[in-house]
Design an enzyme around this catalytic site. Structure first.
Site, PDB file in Angstrom:
ATOM      1  N   LYS A  17      46.859  43.964  41.774  1.00  0.00           N
ATOM      2  CA  LYS A  17      48.027  43.162  41.390  1.00  0.00           C
ATOM      3  C   LYS A  17      49.069  43.997  40.655  1.00  0.00           C
ATOM      4  O   LYS A  17      50.263  43.929  40.958  1.00  0.00           O
ATOM      5  CB  LYS A  17      47.572  41.980  40.527  1.00  0.00           C
ATOM      6  CG  LYS A  17      46.753  40.946  41.296  1.00  0.00           C
ATOM      7  CD  LYS A  17      46.294  39.820  40.403  1.00  0.00           C
ATOM      8  CE  LYS A  17      45.471  38.803  41.195  1.00  0.00           C
ATOM      9  NZ  LYS A  17      44.977  37.697  40.325  1.00  0.00           N
ATOM     10  N   THR A  18      48.633  44.803  39.684  1.00  0.00           N
ATOM     11  CA  THR A  18      49.585  45.631  38.962  1.00  0.00           C
ATOM     12  C   THR A  18      50.045  46.794  39.825  1.00  0.00           C
ATOM     13  O   THR A  18      51.244  47.116  39.866  1.00  0.00           O
ATOM     14  CB  THR A  18      48.974  46.157  37.657  1.00  0.00           C
ATOM     15  OG1 THR A  18      48.556  45.056  36.854  1.00  0.00           O
ATOM     16  CG2 THR A  18      49.991  46.973  36.872  1.00  0.00           C
ATOM     17  N   HIS A 156      43.309  38.252  28.600  1.00  0.00           N
ATOM     18  CA  HIS A 156      43.615  38.720  29.943  1.00  0.00           C
ATOM     19  C   HIS A 156      42.890  37.855  30.967  1.00  0.00           C
ATOM     20  O   HIS A 156      42.036  37.040  30.614  1.00  0.00           O
ATOM     21  CB  HIS A 156      43.194  40.179  30.125  1.00  0.00           C
ATOM     22  CG  HIS A 156      44.130  41.159  29.493  1.00  0.00           C
ATOM     23  ND1 HIS A 156      44.116  41.430  28.138  1.00  0.00           N
ATOM     24  CD2 HIS A 156      45.119  41.933  30.018  1.00  0.00           C
ATOM     25  CE1 HIS A 156      45.051  42.331  27.868  1.00  0.00           C
ATOM     26  NE2 HIS A 156      45.665  42.647  28.979  1.00  0.00           N
ATOM     27  N   LYS A 160      39.384  41.262  34.283  1.00  0.00           N
ATOM     28  CA  LYS A 160      39.591  42.506  33.544  1.00  0.00           C
ATOM     29  C   LYS A 160      38.281  42.928  32.895  1.00  0.00           C
ATOM     30  O   LYS A 160      37.667  42.165  32.151  1.00  0.00           O
ATOM     31  CB  LYS A 160      40.680  42.351  32.484  1.00  0.00           C
ATOM     32  CG  LYS A 160      41.013  43.651  31.754  1.00  0.00           C
ATOM     33  CD  LYS A 160      42.227  43.486  30.855  1.00  0.00           C
ATOM     34  CE  LYS A 160      42.532  44.755  30.066  1.00  0.00           C
ATOM     35  NZ  LYS A 160      42.832  45.909  30.920  1.00  0.00           N
ATOM     36  N   GLY A 166      43.059  48.067  26.395  1.00  0.00           N
ATOM     37  CA  GLY A 166      43.631  49.301  25.872  1.00  0.00           C
ATOM     38  C   GLY A 166      44.824  49.040  24.981  1.00  0.00           C
ATOM     39  O   GLY A 166      45.038  49.741  23.985  1.00  0.00           O
TER      40      GLY A 166
END
Length: 259
Positions: A17-18, A156, A160, A166
């Site tokens: 997706k990212t 999230h 994930k 992070g």
């Protein structure tokens, strides 16, 4: 690399997706060439077919060994287990790297930094490429000068894997440095639920009051501008790893003193 030539980009995580949001931004950038893309489970598939862009003729490869390029910027938005050896290979080739993947061990981060210095390539390894996340960091550091009790809450999507994120780890580290405390003294709470994309709140408490600094990403296009800026500048970071998005976006006159 001549400045008049498009910057060749190899994208790892092109079907995520990212990765796809970032990759489409690279494809649209006039000064970049989406030279190749890596997605192990879709090897041989046309990326244009997956993205619905018929004129995009890049065919997905399984790894970097299938890519014959003297130089490229590797952009990686995957998982640490697969990303680490790929980053090592890219650096060994003399490529610059732009990394949004998180979850590396301390030893892996140290080794990558050693390789970057040895090969004199540039590296932008940044937990969150959105401008809003960077602004939230600066606001939190400023608030920490006056308020001593703070906790971090991050949420999230349920897929994930790393927990905490992070971004949250970096926030805790920045706060600990600013407050002269051990990072383990900054509580970090994680939520993994469907319907979430990426969310973080830094909550400061004092007698009779709370201050909350919150950042929400509702669409992964929020990361694109930061990644494109990193691609354009990473070659200037020879021999070092940049972890602060502010060094890339650099609204210097707006940046408060601090880490």
């Amino acid at each position: 690399m001549p400045n008049t030539q498009p910057i060749p980009v190899v994208l790892a995580g092109a079907t995520g997706k990212t990765g796809s949001a970032v990759g489409k931004a690279v494809w649209d950038a006039h000064d970049m060439e989406l030279a190749a893309a890596v997605a192990r489970r879709h090897r041989g598939v046309s990326l244009g077919l997956l993205w619905g862009i018929p004129e995009l003729t890049v065919t997905l490869t399984a790894d970097l060994t299938e890519i014959d390029r003297d130089y490229a910027v590797l952009v990686d938005f995957t998982e640490p287990e697969s990303a680490y050896p790929r980053l090592v290979e890219a650096i060994s080739r003399g490529w610059d790297i732009v990394v949004g993947t998180t979850g590396f061990s301390r030893r892996e981060r140290e080794h990558l930094a050693e390789l970057v210095e040895s090969r004199q390539v540039g590296a932008a390894v940044i937990a969150n490429f959105s401008l809003g996340a960077w602004v939230a960091e600066r606001l939190a550091i400023e608030a920490s000068r006056y308020l001593g009790q703070v906790e971090v809450i991050e949420g999230h999507h349920q897929t994930k894997k790393d927990r905490p994120s992070g971004t949250a780890k970096r926030m805790a580290e920045l706060l600990a440095d600013a407050m002269g405390r051990d990072v383990d003294s900054i509580p970090v709470h994680s939520i993994r639920l469907p319907g979430m994309v990426a969310h973080q709140a830094v909550v400061f408490g004092s007698s009779g009051q709370l201050i909350t600094i919150r950042h929400d990403v509702h669409d992964r296009s929020a990361y694109a501008a930061g990644v494109l800026a990193a691609i354009r500048q990473v070659h200037t970071f020879r021999g070092r790893v940049v972890n602060d998005l502010g060094e890339i976006l650099d609204p210097g006159r707006l940046r408060p003193d601090g880490p």
